[in-house]
Design a protein around this motif. Sequence first.
Motif, PDB file in Angstrom:
ATOM      1  N   LEU A 107       1.845   3.435   7.713  1.00 56.63           N
ATOM      2  CA  LEU A 107       0.761   3.095   6.809  1.00 56.63           C
ATOM      3  C   LEU A 107       1.139   3.446   5.376  1.00 56.63           C
ATOM      4  CD1 LEU A 107      -1.966   1.901   7.411  1.00 56.63           C
ATOM      5  CD2 LEU A 107      -2.941   4.171   7.333  1.00 56.63           C
ATOM      6  N   ALA A 108       1.762   4.620   5.224  1.00 55.56           N
ATOM      7  CA  ALA A 108       2.191   5.042   3.894  1.00 55.56           C
ATOM      8  C   ALA A 108       3.235   4.069   3.352  1.00 55.56           C
ATOM      9  CB  ALA A 108       2.764   6.456   3.956  1.00 55.56           C
ATOM     10  N   ASP A 109       4.129   3.622   4.249  1.00 55.26           N
ATOM     11  CA  ASP A 109       5.134   2.656   3.808  1.00 55.26           C
ATOM     12  C   ASP A 109       4.486   1.368   3.330  1.00 55.26           C
ATOM     13  OD1 ASP A 109       7.390   4.126   4.123  1.00 55.26           O
ATOM     14  OD2 ASP A 109       7.694   3.531   6.219  1.00 55.26           O
ATOM     15  N   MET A 110       3.504   0.926   4.113  1.00 57.10           N
ATOM     16  CA  MET A 110       2.809  -0.306   3.738  1.00 57.10           C
ATOM     17  C   MET A 110       2.150  -0.143   2.376  1.00 57.10           C
ATOM     18  SD  MET A 110       0.849  -1.476   7.165  1.00 57.10           S
ATOM     19  CE  MET A 110       1.657  -1.605   8.732  1.00 57.10           C
ATOM     20  N   LEU A 111       1.510   1.015   2.224  1.00 58.21           N
ATOM     21  CA  LEU A 111       0.818   1.277   0.959  1.00 58.21           C
ATOM     22  C   LEU A 111       1.818   1.262  -0.189  1.00 58.21           C
ATOM     23  CD1 LEU A 111      -2.047   2.243  -0.075  1.00 58.21           C
ATOM     24  CD2 LEU A 111      -1.042   4.512  -0.146  1.00 58.21           C
ATOM     25  N   GLY A 112       2.945   1.940   0.037  1.00 59.90           N
ATOM     26  CA  GLY A 112       3.975   1.999  -0.995  1.00 59.90           C
ATOM     27  C   GLY A 112       4.479   0.614  -1.354  1.00 59.90           C
ATOM     28  N   ASP A 113       4.713  -0.217  -0.304  1.00 59.77           N
ATOM     29  CA  ASP A 113       5.219  -1.560  -0.556  1.00 59.77           C
ATOM     30  C   ASP A 113       4.207  -2.397  -1.304  1.00 59.77           C
ATOM     31  OD1 ASP A 113       7.443  -0.886   0.738  1.00 59.77           O
ATOM     32  OD2 ASP A 113       7.022  -1.985   2.596  1.00 59.77           O
TER      33      ASP A 113
END
Lengths: 369, 517
Positions: A107-113
């Motif tokens: 989820l954090a990766d998605m947010l970052g992307d």
Amino acid sequence: MPRSIDQDLNRFNKILKGKVRENLRKYITRSEMFGRKGRESVSIPVSSIDIPRFKFGKRGSGGAGQGDGNVGQPIGSGGQDEGDGQGQAGDQPGRHVREVEVSLDELADMLGDQLHLPRIEPKGNDNLKSQKDKYNTISPTGPDSLRHFKRTYKRALKRQIASRTYDPEKPVIIPTREDERFRSWTTTTEPDANAAIIYMMDVSGSMTDDQKEIVRIEAFWINTWLKKHYDGLQIRYVVHDAVAHEVDEDTFFRIRESGGTRISSAYKAAEAIVQRDFPVNDWNIYCFQFSDGDNWGEDNNACLEQLQQTLLPVSNLFCYGQVESPYGSGEFIRELRKISGDWENMILSEISSKDAIYDSIKQFLGTGK
Amino acid sequence: MPISIQRPLPPEIRALQLELEAKAASYGLDFFETIFEMVDYEEMSMLASYGGFPVRYPHWRFGAQYDEMMKGYSYGLQKIYEMVINTDPCYAYLLTANELTDQKLVIAHVYGHCDFFKNNAWFAPTNRKMLDEMANHAARVNRYIDRFGYEVVEEFIDACLSLEDLIDPYSPHIKRSADLPANHASPWESGDGDSNGNVNDGRFPSKPYMDSFINPPQTLEQHAEGGKERAEESARKFPAEPMRDVLLFLLQHAPLKPWQHDILSIIRDEAYYFAPQGQTKIMNEGWASYWHSTIMTSHALKDEDLITYADHHSGTMATSPRRLNPYKLGIELFKDIEHRWNTGRFGPDYDDCDDMFEKERWNKNLGLGRDKIFEVRRVHNDITFIDTFLTAEFCIEHNMFAFGYNESNNYYEIVSREFPKIKQQLLNSLTNHSRPIIRIYEGNYRNRGELYLKHEYHGVELKQDDAHATLENLQKLWGRPVHLETIVEDKHTLLSFDGIEHETETMGSVSIEPLLS
């Protein structure tokens, strides 16, 4: 034996996750997902994907049924939009939502992307090291359970070919002890970065549930993002009206008090927490303050002074989010703007509604600190 | 091909199978050899999502169905007791976790299905070696995936599946003059079809002494004349007559690459294979339920089985207002037919009798019931079954009603308890497996190679968002702009998609005679 259906299932889950990623903006403000939070993952309700077909709408649709009831009696809701109106006599259940399990890391990766957030560089405190083992190498010794079959086989093959004992007609390969290779690990030391988040919120009468909901959603995403970058994350909560209290998470989001507002009291409480628990050299400190911007006029100067002397110098970030409320005057952000030019770790953001959460998260976390 | 390791059937199940098989045969059920396999729930869910076949081509929708079934099972919402596929030999899967009573019930039920598959006319043209065919399809698709990449192939399959319903389910049974050349490409023709060089002169096959009645000379003449006209017309029009088999049309005329052509033909073959199951759901389940009930209650049931049997049988037969249970409707209709033909409650004498008292006691002791239901299972499909055998008395006895959607309050409401209305609604919802009927009218619309389709409107409009998305997929395959003529909010409307944007053009409101009103 891996079953072929697993491949299809994985593919399906991947498509659903892709859907969450694509529409993250829409999901960011959905608070229902945080309620189902597990330790390491959240399940996000996604409207299921289906192959589009020419089918009937509800208008003019109907069917035949069985049971009691008079003419005109309703037998079921048309629902949101369940697809087949004129189903095979209601043969298929309506397709609604599916839940996708997404780990907090993903989820954090998605947010970052999605938000193009820069990675956080933890501020230097190399004195704390942690050791990590990674299985990324091969060794000639090891337990049988870690034997690397392919490598062992290859070495045995090579040896047999070299020693001319290999018979292509009867390609039997017998590895000897010398041929065996095992998976092995290397130990690396990584700087152990710890972070503390201190949330401060105004709970005076002018903060309504809607505003708190916004704070809650923002806090979830901030936590998710910071958790990704730090090994140890400690979170503290401070509420204040005219006086400040440190509370636990649950209380933080539920408490409702009336009374005046004296923001400096919260700063004092935060300062006390930092002093007590988080030595500045070892910790990356993040302060997030949410308020509707109402403050007792005479307190403003005390606030600015307090901030500049205690919190701002020690924090990686100091973020002030002003939620628009029907009651608040929203003037405190103007006070803070006076000094924000001097402090680059100070971020101010006005959150007018739920829809503004996305941009405000971007403002807060977009600095890479 | 077995799904996993071939496990021998446990001896007690094998014994049950032999006993019930003999029993079923003694009633005159006639089935292919039936092979039972025991599977656990995961395997059952997997098979069910694959439509009963152990090997299918990779596609996410199977995963989605599997996920749904596994969740339904683990939350205790649903359970699949059994699954049987239409092949020769017939494969049936039993759930290992079933109680012995359930296994009896299920095995008896399976023999009902097998008999139906073998004898019902609508299944006659299906490929009974579909198990191999499906595995073959999977191998072909996998080869394309290796060659062209997973996502490319998947995207194409998605587009094809979107149009999967647009076939002509009657084409395996009728020769439509228009698609004679087409039929040669169809899978049914290549196999056991009786196409003995049938010249298309409009002549129906007949025995010599009946020929002048079945093919009256003047009709043949007319046909010949009409043929000329049609030939002229078809030179201008393409396709010559509106065509329901959209997939076939695309196979013949769409600019597809060889691998795309192959995949589309795979999807079409499978759609035709599964079509009869949709056409005979009520009959097939009713027939199987009739036989499990008959065999269980008159032979197989032991004292200790009674409660479990009663519980599970009634669970299968449960009805709810909006869900007309095909098992229940089917079994009750078969029982009703049997009763009517046993007592002679049919024909003009009975229909013309006005004396309700006499009707009530009507019994000619004909004993024709069994023979009749065997005949019914041979020739009918759900639509003709309901059309022929649903009676007003039956509707009253089973408390049936017709319901409709009320736009003003977003509720489905009971609209009528009158027999004609109920029958009409039921037939409507069975027509084309409750999918809209859509035909290709023009493959060269505006002389620009555009595709023109028409929705045959019978009172229910299309779901708009899906219609748009489906048009996009059709356009993907056709390559040129596509158009669909339909009714939107009581107005003739042309939905168009040219590959970039959608266009909706109202062609003016025209008085439409909806079937339901």
